[in-house]
Design an enzyme around this catalytic site. Structure first.
Site: not given
Ligand code: FNR
Length: 382
Positions: A25-26, A28, A60, A102, A189, A237, A312, A335
């Protein structure tokens, strides 16, 4: 190797094929310099390609300088930013992963603190460190929350420039070698803030009804699709729900997905929340394993669209069940990949697919297989 479980079945999207369904997953890193990636990003993203993921997303990436979330966020608003991305993309490709990016614009959340300095609006301590604030932009002059800067409401000509800048950034992403582009339409965003009735109070054609609020997302998707080659996939997304009854809903997401599909968007990446406060601050949703999978499932069924589940998902068996039950087509790991960059390789072992290190990079697999044959040292990954 035994027959592939769902998680390790390749997937063809337009003209590309992934080695499995694991997507990083993207995420930052807040570590770019004036929008340029550096060695940190190469090492950070490179380890996921080495670690066996099928698709690796660069975080992003801002299409305009004022569209950065923080001073440490990368961009593709200038040609000088292409080489840093090219190194990441080439490295991923050479190591069997599909490089993805992304493309985003922070909107009214632009110019906030890096998380480790507070994750709020920039304050005097940040400015003293050199992180100057700027006026963020939004559909309406509504701040994220009390104490956050009041954004400038984009004029129609500025919306036109924004769409042009999305197209230019996508074309730079292509030059860098990325094979998948994703439009960031989530987490409060800019694109999400146009979709949500909580943040979009415009009275022109970019606000009001669902159709009006979707207009910006659809115009961006249409422009990016027009320059992103036919043989390469485009993802979107979404924050599938705002998490409050007055906000953006899952019904709205299903309608949006149908419109995006018609334009040529291939995958709906189903996240949620973030319209007020920190990036993924939840509304009323409880954070529990796989709490967003139901969104991917409903979009998949009702909009008849390929979906990616995220949030998760930490265990290989959990990921496998989501795919086996037809709830999503791709699994994004965030994560847990920071905990274990070799998550995909370990998942292959845990699912009994590769117990002999065949799918590991040859630089290490050969040795690990040898160690396994000659000793009982190896402890299966728990
Ligand atoms: C994120 N997330 C995120 N999402 C996104 O769409 N673009 C981004 O650039 C980021 N940045 C980011 C940074 C870091 C450090 C984290 C941990 C998360 C959200 C991320 O992609 C993912 O959706 C969530 O973390 C939920 O998935 P996991 O972590 O539970 O697997």
């Amino acid at each position: 190797m035994t027959a592939a479980p769902h998680l390790f079945q390749p997937m063809t999207l337009r003209g590309i094929s992934t080695r499995n369904r694991v997507v990083i997953s993207p995420m930052c890193q807040y570590s770019a310099h004036d929008g340029h990636l550096d060695d940190w990003h190469l090492a950070h993203l490179g380890r996921f390609a080495i670690g066996g993921a099928g698709i690796v997303f660069t975080e992003a990436t801002a299409v305009q300088k004022r569209g950065r979330i923080t001073h440490g966020c990368p961009g593709l608003w200038a040609d000088s930013q292409i080489p840093g991305h090219a190194r990441v993309a080439q490295f991923a490709l050479r190591n069997g992963a599909i490089p993805a990016i992304q493309l985003g614009h922070a909107g009214r959340k632009g110019g906030m603190q890096r998380p480790w300095f507070g994750n709020g609006p920039l304050n005097e301590a940040d400015i003293a460190r050199g992180d100057m604030s700027w006026t963020p932009v939004a559909p309406s002059e509504l701040p994220v929350a009390d104490g956050w800067p009041v954004p400038h409401a984009l004029t129609k000509s500025e919306i036109g420039e924004l769409i042009d800048d999305y197209a230019s950034a996508a074309s730079r992403a292509l030059q860098a070698g990325y094979k998948i582009a994703e439009i960031h339409g989530a987490h409060g965003y800019l694109v999400h803030s146009f979709l949500s009735p909580l943040s979009n109070k415009r009275t022109d054609e970019y606000g009001g009804s669902l159709k009006g609020r979707m207009r910006l997302a659809l115009e961006i998707a249409e422009r990016v699709r027009s320059i992103w080659p036919d043989h390469l996939p485009l993802f979107f997304r979404t924050s599938a729900v705002d998490g409050t009854p007055e906000g953006w809903s899952l019904d709205d997401t299903v309608v949006l997905a149908g419109e995006l599909k018609r334009i040529g968007v291939d995958v709906m990446d189903c996240s949620s929340s973030g319209i007020a406060g920190a990036a993924t601050a939840s509304g009323s949703q409880k954070r529990q394993p796989g709490f967003q999978v139901g969104y991917a499932e409903r979009v998949r069924k009702e909009a008849d669209m390929t979906t990616m589940a995220v949030g998760l998902i930490t265990h290989p068996q959990q990921a496998e069940a989501i795919l086996a039950d037809g709830r999503a087509d791709l699994i994004a790991i965030g994560r847990e990949a920071l905990v274990d960059p070799n998550w995909a390789l370990h998942a292959a072992r845990d699912l009994g697919y590769d117990t002999t290190f065949e799918t590991w990079p040859r630089q290490s697999g050969w040795w690990l297989a040898g160690r396994q044959k000659t000793s009982d040292f190896y402890e299966p990954h728990g």
